[in-house]
Motif scaffolding. Structure first.
Motif, PDB file in Angstrom:
ATOM      1  N   LEU A  20     106.533 -63.937  57.846  1.00 47.64           N
ATOM      2  CA  LEU A  20     104.508 -64.732  57.490  1.00 47.64           C
ATOM      3  C   LEU A  20     106.049 -65.935  56.413  1.00 47.64           C
ATOM      4  N   ARG A  21     106.079 -66.682  57.250  1.00 45.01           N
ATOM      5  CA  ARG A  21     106.974 -68.043  56.474  1.00 45.01           C
ATOM      6  C   ARG A  21     106.519 -69.504  56.990  1.00 45.01           C
ATOM      7  N   THR A  22     106.921 -69.751  56.251  1.00 44.34           N
ATOM      8  CA  THR A  22     106.813 -71.297  55.976  1.00 44.34           C
ATOM      9  C   THR A  22     107.602 -71.896  57.769  1.00 44.34           C
ATOM     10  N   THR A  23     106.986 -72.895  58.186  1.00 49.17           N
ATOM     11  CA  THR A  23     107.895 -73.717  59.037  1.00 49.17           C
ATOM     12  C   THR A  23     108.386 -74.672  57.871  1.00 49.17           C
ATOM     13  N   GLY A  24     109.945 -75.264  57.917  1.00 44.39           N
ATOM     14  CA  GLY A  24     110.287 -76.457  57.451  1.00 44.39           C
ATOM     15  C   GLY A  24     111.157 -75.376  56.423  1.00 44.39           C
ATOM     16  N   THR A  25     110.503 -75.090  55.754  1.00 46.77           N
ATOM     17  CA  THR A  25     111.112 -75.083  54.730  1.00 46.77           C
ATOM     18  C   THR A  25     112.217 -73.564  54.241  1.00 46.77           C
ATOM     19  N   GLY A  26     111.178 -72.458  55.463  1.00 49.55           N
ATOM     20  CA  GLY A  26     111.587 -71.314  55.763  1.00 49.55           C
ATOM     21  C   GLY A  26     111.169 -70.386  54.519  1.00 49.55           C
ATOM     22  N   ARG A  27     110.738 -70.288  53.758  1.00 42.84           N
ATOM     23  CA  ARG A  27     110.295 -69.540  53.287  1.00 42.84           C
ATOM     24  C   ARG A  27     109.433 -68.681  53.448  1.00 42.84           C
ATOM     25  N   GLU A  28     110.088 -67.192  53.142  1.00 42.77           N
ATOM     26  CA  GLU A  28     109.676 -65.709  53.564  1.00 42.77           C
ATOM     27  C   GLU A  28     108.616 -65.228  52.743  1.00 42.77           C
ATOM     28  N   TRP A  29     107.087 -64.938  53.062  1.00 44.19           N
ATOM     29  CA  TRP A  29     106.118 -65.009  51.996  1.00 44.19           C
ATOM     30  C   TRP A  29     105.759 -63.031  52.095  1.00 44.19           C
ATOM     31  N   LEU A  30     106.591 -62.237  53.124  1.00 49.89           N
ATOM     32  CA  LEU A  30     105.943 -60.889  53.489  1.00 49.89           C
ATOM     33  C   LEU A  30     107.458 -60.295  52.527  1.00 49.89           C
ATOM     34  N   TRP A  31     106.928 -59.242  51.764  1.00 48.22           N
ATOM     35  CA  TRP A  31     108.176 -58.418  51.037  1.00 48.22           C
ATOM     36  C   TRP A  31     107.945 -56.792  51.999  1.00 48.22           C
ATOM     37  N   ARG A  32     109.339 -56.866  51.894  1.00 50.86           N
ATOM     38  CA  ARG A  32     109.206 -55.239  53.071  1.00 50.86           C
ATOM     39  C   ARG A  32     110.327 -54.526  52.346  1.00 50.86           C
ATOM     40  N   ARG A  33     110.355 -53.750  53.046  1.00 52.31           N
ATOM     41  CA  ARG A  33     111.212 -52.349  52.648  1.00 52.31           C
ATOM     42  C   ARG A  33     111.726 -51.480  53.814  1.00 52.31           C
ATOM     43  N   ALA A  34     113.432 -50.916  53.978  1.00 50.09           N
ATOM     44  CA  ALA A  34     113.683 -49.862  54.438  1.00 50.09           C
ATOM     45  C   ALA A  34     113.049 -48.990  55.075  1.00 50.09           C
ATOM     46  N   ALA A  35     112.528 -48.506  55.869  1.00 49.18           N
ATOM     47  CA  ALA A  35     111.392 -47.528  55.953  1.00 49.18           C
ATOM     48  C   ALA A  35     111.647 -46.992  57.680  1.00 49.18           C
ATOM     49  N   PRO A  36     112.695 -45.654  57.291  1.00 45.51           N
ATOM     50  CA  PRO A  36     112.746 -45.922  59.449  1.00 45.51           C
ATOM     51  C   PRO A  36     111.621 -44.565  59.918  1.00 45.51           C
ATOM     52  N   GLU A  37     110.915 -43.954  58.277  1.00 46.89           N
ATOM     53  CA  GLU A  37     110.288 -42.563  58.777  1.00 46.89           C
ATOM     54  C   GLU A  37     109.338 -43.215  59.830  1.00 46.89           C
ATOM     55  N   ARG A  38     108.282 -44.507  59.343  1.00 50.88           N
ATOM     56  CA  ARG A  38     107.737 -45.150  59.887  1.00 50.88           C
ATOM     57  C   ARG A  38     107.708 -45.098  61.005  1.00 50.88           C
ATOM     58  N   ASP A  39     108.178 -45.261  62.195  1.00 51.09           N
ATOM     59  CA  ASP A  39     108.995 -44.959  63.667  1.00 51.09           C
ATOM     60  C   ASP A  39     108.092 -44.080  64.546  1.00 51.09           C
ATOM     61  N   ASN A  40     107.406 -42.845  63.986  1.00 43.72           N
ATOM     62  CA  ASN A  40     107.202 -42.138  64.640  1.00 43.72           C
ATOM     63  C   ASN A  40     106.362 -41.162  62.917  1.00 43.72           C
ATOM     64  N   VAL A  41     105.504 -41.855  63.046  1.00 46.22           N
ATOM     65  CA  VAL A  41     104.187 -41.804  62.244  1.00 46.22           C
ATOM     66  C   VAL A  41     103.301 -41.091  63.450  1.00 46.22           C
ATOM     67  N   SER A  42     102.472 -40.148  63.087  1.00 46.28           N
ATOM     68  CA  SER A  42     100.641 -40.216  63.965  1.00 46.28           C
ATOM     69  C   SER A  42      99.575 -40.720  62.998  1.00 46.28           C
ATOM     70  N   PRO A  43      98.315 -41.241  63.887  1.00 46.59           N
ATOM     71  CA  PRO A  43      97.038 -40.138  62.807  1.00 46.59           C
ATOM     72  C   PRO A  43      96.860 -39.810  62.192  1.00 46.59           C
ATOM     73  N   GLY A  44      96.758 -39.574  60.586  1.00 45.59           N
ATOM     74  CA  GLY A  44      96.017 -38.612  59.850  1.00 45.59           C
ATOM     75  C   GLY A  44      97.687 -38.696  58.652  1.00 45.59           C
ATOM     76  N   ASP A  45      98.952 -39.148  59.141  1.00 46.45           N
ATOM     77  CA  ASP A  45     100.124 -38.864  58.319  1.00 46.45           C
ATOM     78  C   ASP A  45      99.433 -40.445  56.908  1.00 46.45           C
ATOM     79  N   THR A  46     100.587 -39.225  55.784  1.00 43.41           N
ATOM     80  CA  THR A  46     100.375 -39.901  54.617  1.00 43.41           C
ATOM     81  C   THR A  46     100.696 -41.583  55.161  1.00 43.41           C
ATOM     82  N   PHE A  47     100.683 -41.741  54.090  1.00 42.03           N
ATOM     83  CA  PHE A  47     101.078 -43.812  54.486  1.00 42.03           C
ATOM     84  C   PHE A  47     102.791 -44.038  54.354  1.00 42.03           C
ATOM     85  N   VAL A  48     103.004 -44.515  55.362  1.00 34.02           N
ATOM     86  CA  VAL A  48     104.153 -44.902  54.920  1.00 34.02           C
ATOM     87  C   VAL A  48     104.570 -46.728  54.897  1.00 34.02           C
TER      88      VAL A  48
END
Length: 274
Positions: A20-48
């Motif tokens: 979520l980036r402000t146009t012009g200034t390039g300010r990124e609002w969203l924080w993110r972290r590396a979580a490769p296990e997110r790619d393989n989750v299934s419904p009912g799994d503990t939140f990644v």
């Protein structure tokens, strides 16, 4: 001067907003972290937790953990992103505007279906950032706040209430430096504005006939216990509790007789909010 926002969405992995980036200034609002296990989750799994903005529905806490949406792929249908779950279908249309962005939602389910929804936005904020919500708004604090309060927690209470910005004496409008605490709150308000140095981002939620709130997750390296990290969430919400199982008669959204619940989230970048 308000400006558009550039949004990137990962439909294959829960419909998560990854940028979520402000146009012009390039300010990124969203924080993110590396979580490769997110790619393989299934419904009912503990939140990644991969950061970004998650669509949490039909609950945030409780079961399923952070809701059903984050662990399922979304599909594209015309201009909308669509999620099919066992008891409901959620359609979301996101578009940039001259002032920021707008997201329109339609939830289809049986009349009377109760749910909590949150735009679980984890923001990348400095320790000088603060949050503006109308003074005096009723605010619910949840049990993780107990060690931070001067008063004893009432026996068996799911939450305690006070007035924003310092419910029960706990100042919440400043994010501040990491101090090893983590606290969640739900504020009886439909709009808020995040200030971080020269940048501002406002959220406004509209939903006729539904309870609307602003949820706050102020994790200053207090969660999780084993490997804590900083994550600060400002979350427009339908409902007044994190856990649908704790919702009283007026604490959750409800699908009307038409079989469709509709709401709109408006984001404004660099607004002149007070």
């Amino acid at each position: 001067m308000t400006v558009p926002l550039d949004i990137v969405i990962d439909r294959a992995h829960g419909g998560r907003w990854t940028s979520l980036r402000t146009t012009g200034t390039g300010r990124e609002w969203l924080w993110r972290r590396a979580a490769p296990e997110r790619d393989n989750v299934s419904p009912g799994d503990t939140f990644v937790d991969a950061g970004g903005l998650e669509e949490c529905i039909p609950t945030v806490r409780g079961a399923p953990d952070h809701g059903d949406a984050w662990s399922r792929p979304w599909k594209r249908a015309g201009v909308a992103d669509v999620l099919d779950c066992d008891r409901f279908t959620l359609a979301r249309t996101v578009r940039a505007t001259a002032d920021g962005a707008v997201a329109d939602y339609v939830l289809s389910a049986d009349a009377g279906f109760r749910f909590v929804w949150a735009a679980h936005a984890l923001l990348d904020l400095s320790d000088r950032a603060f949050l503006r919500i109308r003074d005096g708004a009723r605010t619910r604090l949840f049990p993780e706040a107990e060690p931070l309060l001067e008063r004893a927690w009432p026996d068996g209470a799911s939450w305690v209430e006070g007035d924003w910005p310092a419910p029960c004496g706990l100042r919440l409008d400043r994010f501040g430096p990491d101090d090893g605490t983590a606290v969640g709150a739900v504020v009886d308000a439909s709009r808020c504005c995040v200030h971080d140095r020269a940048d501002r981002l406002s959220f406004a939620l509209e939903a006729d006939g539904q309870p609307v709130s602003i949820a706050l997750w102020r994790n200053l390296c207090g969660f999780p216990a084993q490997h804590p990290y900083r994550s600060t969430g400002v979350e427009p919400m339908l409902g007044r509790v994190f856990d649908l199982a704790e919702a009283g008669p007026d604490d959750a959204a409800r699908v009307p007789a038409s079989g469709e619940a509709r709401w709109r989230l408006t984001l404004t970048a660099n607004c002149r909010c007070a």
